[in-house]
Design a protein around this motif. Structure first.
Motif, mmCIF file in Angstrom:
data_model
loop_
_atom_site.group_PDB
_atom_site.id
_atom_site.type_symbol
_atom_site.label_atom_id
_atom_site.label_comp_id
_atom_site.label_asym_id
_atom_site.label_seq_id
_atom_site.Cartn_x
_atom_site.Cartn_y
_atom_site.Cartn_z
ATOM 1 N N LEU A 29 0.846 -1.179 0.000
ATOM 2 C CA LEU A 29 0.000 0.000 0.000
ATOM 3 C C LEU A 29 0.894 1.246 0.000
ATOM 4 O O LEU A 29 1.711 1.437 0.883
ATOM 5 N N ARG A 30 0.739 2.074 -1.018
ATOM 6 C CA ARG A 30 1.620 3.228 -1.219
ATOM 7 C C ARG A 30 0.971 4.478 -0.607
ATOM 8 O O ARG A 30 -0.190 4.777 -0.888
ATOM 9 N N VAL A 31 1.745 5.199 0.204
ATOM 10 C CA VAL A 31 1.203 6.315 0.978
ATOM 11 C C VAL A 31 2.047 7.568 0.756
ATOM 12 O O VAL A 31 3.273 7.498 0.683
ATOM 13 N N VAL A 32 1.369 8.717 0.660
ATOM 14 C CA VAL A 32 2.023 10.024 0.694
ATOM 15 C C VAL A 32 1.664 10.677 2.024
ATOM 16 O O VAL A 32 0.492 10.715 2.408
ATOM 17 N N VAL A 33 2.659 11.184 2.739
ATOM 18 C CA VAL A 33 2.461 11.837 4.036
ATOM 19 C C VAL A 33 2.688 13.334 3.864
ATOM 20 O O VAL A 33 3.773 13.754 3.453
ATOM 21 N N ALA A 34 1.678 14.146 4.180
ATOM 22 C CA ALA A 34 1.775 15.602 4.032
ATOM 23 C C ALA A 34 1.556 16.278 5.377
ATOM 24 O O ALA A 34 0.453 16.226 5.934
ATOM 25 N N ASP A 35 2.600 16.905 5.894
ATOM 26 C CA ASP A 35 2.526 17.634 7.156
ATOM 27 C C ASP A 35 3.699 18.608 7.170
ATOM 28 O O ASP A 35 4.812 18.240 6.782
ATOM 29 N N ASP A 36 3.465 19.846 7.612
ATOM 30 C CA ASP A 36 4.555 20.822 7.573
ATOM 31 C C ASP A 36 5.551 20.641 8.710
ATOM 32 O O ASP A 36 6.620 21.241 8.693
ATOM 33 N N ASP A 53 3.382 -4.353 4.590
ATOM 34 C CA ASP A 53 2.463 -4.137 3.478
ATOM 35 C C ASP A 53 2.255 -2.666 3.156
ATOM 36 O O ASP A 53 1.390 -2.317 2.355
ATOM 37 N N ILE A 54 3.053 -1.769 3.771
ATOM 38 C CA ILE A 54 2.886 -0.333 3.552
ATOM 39 C C ILE A 54 4.213 0.287 3.160
ATOM 40 O O ILE A 54 5.264 -0.044 3.705
ATOM 41 N N GLU A 55 4.165 1.218 2.210
ATOM 42 C CA GLU A 55 5.359 1.915 1.750
ATOM 43 C C GLU A 55 5.036 3.402 1.631
ATOM 44 O O GLU A 55 4.081 3.783 0.955
ATOM 45 N N VAL A 56 5.807 4.235 2.300
ATOM 46 C CA VAL A 56 5.663 5.687 2.150
ATOM 47 C C VAL A 56 6.494 6.097 0.937
ATOM 48 O O VAL A 56 7.723 6.024 0.960
ATOM 49 N N VAL A 57 5.822 6.521 -0.118
ATOM 50 C CA VAL A 57 6.513 6.816 -1.378
ATOM 51 C C VAL A 57 6.971 8.262 -1.465
ATOM 52 O O VAL A 57 7.829 8.596 -2.285
ATOM 53 N N ALA A 58 6.397 9.149 -0.623
ATOM 54 C CA ALA A 58 6.803 10.561 -0.670
ATOM 55 C C ALA A 58 6.296 11.282 0.562
ATOM 56 O O ALA A 58 5.305 10.878 1.181
ATOM 57 N N GLU A 59 7.003 12.368 0.915
ATOM 58 C CA GLU A 59 6.574 13.263 1.980
ATOM 59 C C GLU A 59 6.352 14.650 1.380
ATOM 60 O O GLU A 59 6.934 14.984 0.344
ATOM 61 N N ALA A 60 5.503 15.442 2.027
ATOM 62 C CA ALA A 60 5.212 16.784 1.535
ATOM 63 C C ALA A 60 5.028 17.722 2.717
ATOM 64 O O ALA A 60 4.555 17.320 3.779
ATOM 65 N N ALA A 61 5.415 18.999 2.516
ATOM 66 C CA ALA A 61 5.340 19.986 3.589
ATOM 67 C C ALA A 61 4.156 20.926 3.448
ATOM 68 O O ALA A 61 3.900 21.723 4.351
ATOM 69 N N ASP A 62 3.442 20.866 2.326
ATOM 70 C CA ASP A 62 2.242 21.683 2.170
ATOM 71 C C ASP A 62 1.356 21.064 1.094
ATOM 72 O O ASP A 62 1.682 20.026 0.500
ATOM 73 N N GLY A 63 0.204 21.695 0.851
ATOM 74 C CA GLY A 63 -0.751 21.142 -0.101
ATOM 75 C C GLY A 63 -0.224 21.076 -1.509
ATOM 76 O O GLY A 63 -0.534 20.152 -2.261
ATOM 77 N N ARG A 64 0.592 22.052 -1.887
ATOM 78 C CA ARG A 64 1.159 22.051 -3.246
ATOM 79 C C ARG A 64 2.063 20.853 -3.441
ATOM 80 O O ARG A 64 1.944 20.116 -4.435
ATOM 81 N N GLN A 65 2.974 20.629 -2.499
ATOM 82 C CA GLN A 65 3.870 19.477 -2.601
ATOM 83 C C GLN A 65 3.099 18.169 -2.527
ATOM 84 O O GLN A 65 3.460 17.190 -3.193
ATOM 85 N N VAL A 137 -2.479 2.527 11.528
ATOM 86 C CA VAL A 137 -2.186 1.585 10.437
ATOM 87 C C VAL A 137 -3.478 0.962 9.918
ATOM 88 O O VAL A 137 -3.690 0.845 8.698
ATOM 89 N N ASP A 138 -4.358 0.550 10.816
ATOM 90 C CA ASP A 138 -5.637 -0.023 10.400
ATOM 91 C C ASP A 138 -6.443 0.992 9.597
ATOM 92 O O ASP A 138 -7.108 0.637 8.604
ATOM 93 N N ALA A 139 -6.411 2.254 10.023
ATOM 94 C CA ALA A 139 -7.166 3.290 9.317
ATOM 95 C C ALA A 139 -6.638 3.475 7.900
ATOM 96 O O ALA A 139 -7.418 3.591 6.947
ATOM 97 N N VAL A 140 -5.324 3.475 7.730
ATOM 98 C CA VAL A 140 -4.735 3.630 6.400
ATOM 99 C C VAL A 140 -5.162 2.483 5.501
ATOM 100 O O VAL A 140 -5.543 2.680 4.333
ATOM 101 N N ARG A 141 -5.138 1.271 6.033
ATOM 102 C CA ARG A 141 -5.548 0.114 5.234
ATOM 103 C C ARG A 141 -7.030 0.187 4.871
ATOM 104 O O ARG A 141 -7.425 -0.121 3.743
#
Length: 316
Positions: A29-36, A53-65, A137-141
């Protein structure tokens, strides 16, 4: 004479036969985490990436990213903070839900913001300090499978809105009990009422320069809560920051921990978020209490967020 059934030492060994009953490899399960907040991002990434079963593929610091990362990586789920500098989470939300399911993961707990996030397409709303690591983790799944998740504060805000909608609903038509469907009378169910109030999907691509909000009411988050364009470092659990915090003379780490205390986190959760031991957390808290002239978490939090009676009169 050599045994013809014995393979030559230099011969290539055939691969072992595959087990026809073995489970096929599962899709991670591929996840993007966005938090400043970089500490929060790092903590979430470490927590989620530790699951097979989870992979964080990218992080972001704002809505644009967040939008750019989602557009590039096409994740299965986006974890999105509300208050971020530049393009905030609520403004980016209608564009992100076109790409992947989005769950709000934030300190912002005001009912107006929870309801607006749902109107703009959020599939869940989790408030920091109200869930365990396993529950996250359960919520993400589950969000990936279309099952909504709400922590108690968010669920309470949703229930309050549903009760308000119910109070404003006109009397039911006579004979309603003789029909099998309330929709025959044009009366939406609680779920339908939220579905029908969803904004139209924006037709134009997400524009980081304009960050146009979805056509909902209020038109943008700044009308729900002022100062939305500012960094979330000026907010604590969705409440306005106390004036002149510099007078408390907390270090950067102490201020960060005080934010987490005010959000409702216990020492174990703070330690996990900041990647420090619980003993170190306790040492920081002792120094914080001394500087804030407080003897309890609630007293310190009240002074920190500006609700203590002596907030504007000095520490005394």
């Amino acid at each position: 004479m050599p045994d013809p059934t014995t393979p030559h030492p230099g011969a290539t060994q055939p691969p072992p036969p595959q087990n026809p009953f073995a489970a096929p490899p599962t899709h991670r399960l591929r996840v993007v985490v966005a938090d400043d907040n970089p500490v929060v991002r790092a903590g979430l990434t470490a927590l989620l990436s530790g699951r097979p079963d989870i992979e964080v593929v990218a992080e972001a610091a704002d809505g644009r990213q967040a939008y750019e990362a989602a557009h590039q990586h096409r994740p299965d789920v986006v974890l999105l903070d509300v208050r971020m500098p530049g393009v905030d989470g609520i403004s980016a939300l209608p564009y992100l839900v076109q790409i992947a399911p989005v769950v709000m993961l934030t300190y912002s707990r005001e009912s107006e913001i929870v309801q607006e996030a749902l109107r703009r397409g959020a599939g869940g709303y989790l408030v920091h300090g109200e869930f365990t690591a396993d529950q996250l983790v359960d919520a993400v799944r589950d969000i990936k499978e279309g099952r909504a998740h709400f922590t108690p504060t968010a669920a309470g805000a949703l229930l309050a809105q549903l009760r308000q909608d119910r109070a404003s609903t006109p009397p039911l038509p006579e004979g309603l009990g003789r029909t099998s469907s309330a929709t025959a009378y044009g009366i939406p169910t609680s779920v339908q009422s939220y579905t029908q109030s969803q904004p139209a999907v924006p037709s134009a691509p997400f524009s980081p320069s304009t960050a146009s909000p979805a056509p909902t009411s209020p038109e943008n988050l700044s009308q729900v809560q002022p100062h939305v364009g500012q960094s979330s470092s000026g907010w604590t659990s969705g409440r306005p920051a106390a004036p002149d915090r510099s007078r408390f003379q907390l270090s950067t780490r102490e201020a960060e921990i005080m934010d987490l205390i005010a959000s409702g986190m216990n020492n174990q959760q703070i330690a996990a978020t900041c990647f420090i031991s619980e003993k170190t957390v306790k040492n920081h808290i002792n120094r914080i209490f001394a500087k804030l002239h407080s003897t309890s978490r609630s007293e310190a939090a009240a002074k920190w967020i500006g609700t203590a009676p002596d907030t504007h009169r000095g520490l005394g």
